[in-house]
Design an enzyme around this catalytic site. Structure first.
Site, PDB file in Angstrom:
ATOM      1  N   ASP A  10       0.872  -1.176   0.000  1.00 37.46           N
ATOM      2  CA  ASP A  10       0.000   0.000   0.000  1.00 37.46           C
ATOM      3  C   ASP A  10       0.916   1.235   0.000  1.00 37.46           C
ATOM      4  OD1 ASP A  10       0.951   0.167   2.577  1.00 37.46           O
ATOM      5  OD2 ASP A  10      -1.010   0.129   3.546  1.00 37.46           O
ATOM      6  N   CYS A  67       3.163  -3.393   4.002  1.00 41.98           N
ATOM      7  CA  CYS A  67       2.323  -2.268   4.419  1.00 41.98           C
ATOM      8  C   CYS A  67       3.023  -1.608   5.604  1.00 41.98           C
ATOM      9  CB  CYS A  67       0.888  -2.712   4.726  1.00 41.98           C
ATOM     10  SG  CYS A  67       0.728  -3.921   6.040  1.00 41.98           S
ATOM     11  N   THR A  69       2.777  -2.088   8.872  1.00 39.42           N
ATOM     12  CA  THR A  69       3.209  -3.072   9.875  1.00 39.42           C
ATOM     13  C   THR A  69       3.413  -4.473   9.303  1.00 39.42           C
ATOM     14  OG1 THR A  69       0.904  -3.609  10.304  1.00 39.42           O
ATOM     15  CG2 THR A  69       1.899  -1.895  11.693  1.00 39.42           C
ATOM     16  N   HIS A 100       9.839 -24.339   8.769  1.00 40.57           N
ATOM     17  CA  HIS A 100       8.807 -25.038   9.547  1.00 40.57           C
ATOM     18  C   HIS A 100       7.397 -24.841   8.992  1.00 40.57           C
ATOM     19  CE1 HIS A 100      11.212 -25.557  13.564  1.00 40.57           C
ATOM     20  NE2 HIS A 100      11.932 -25.864  12.487  1.00 40.57           N
ATOM     21  N   HIS A 135       6.655 -31.207  10.037  1.00 42.64           N
ATOM     22  CA  HIS A 135       6.092 -29.900   9.683  1.00 42.64           C
ATOM     23  C   HIS A 135       5.048 -30.035   8.567  1.00 42.64           C
ATOM     24  CE1 HIS A 135       9.104 -28.271  12.278  1.00 42.64           C
ATOM     25  NE2 HIS A 135      10.079 -28.786  11.539  1.00 42.64           N
TER      26      HIS A 135
END
Ligand code: RB5
Length: 148
Positions: A10, A67, A69, A100, A135
């Site tokens: 963004d 973005c 965060t 993992h 995994h």
């Protein structure tokens, strides 16, 4: 042949996206840029969804979504069937998200990382391999339980 990488951001992630595109291209990756294309205010779901779909449909091998965060991008990406998005703020997280969790999308917070940190996280993500075994059993459970 190096992997094809879908990138998107963004407005908050735009500058870092442009820097990472340059870096990835110098490193020999093919980059598919889903926008945004300038710093005017926009909505991260529009860009996260298109880029994530391209990874889910195998048009790209991995995605890198940015973005402020990384959180909004990861929320959107993880709603797309076949996507395992990891919001990473360290090299160790990026490495483990591949080893993992077989993460196929990396999300980054441009307001939380400087360029060198972001590059190191991208390199760790793209150079680490899924370990499979126990995994894989856990990832299969995610798919069975959620249908995603
Ligand atoms: C935009 O201001 C900001 O909310 C967005 O970039 C992102 O951090 C959301 O998760």
């Amino acid at each position: 042949m190096k992997e094809k990488i879908a990138v998107a951001s963004d407005h908050a992630g735009y500058d870092l996206k442009q820097e990472l595109i340059k870096f990835l291209e110098i490193e020999g990756y093919k980059v598919d840029d889903f926008g945004t294309n300038d710093k005017s205010s926009c909505d991260y779901p529009d860009f996260a969804f298109k880029a994530s779909k391209s990874v889910a449909e195998k048009l790209n091998d991995f995605g890198i979504l940015i973005c402020g965060t990384g959180i909004g991008m990861s929320i959107v990406a993880n709603k797309v069937k076949g996507i395992r998005a990891a919001n990473c703020c360290s090299v160790d997280m990026a490495k483990l998200s591949r080893e993992h969790n077989d993460a196929n999308i990396l999300t980054l917070g441009a307001r939380l990382l400087n360029l060198e940190e972001a590059k190191s996280i991208v390199v760790a993500f793209l150079n680490s391999k899924f370990e499979g075994d126990r995994h894989l059993r856990r990832i299969n459970k995610i798919n069975e339980l959620t249908g995603l």
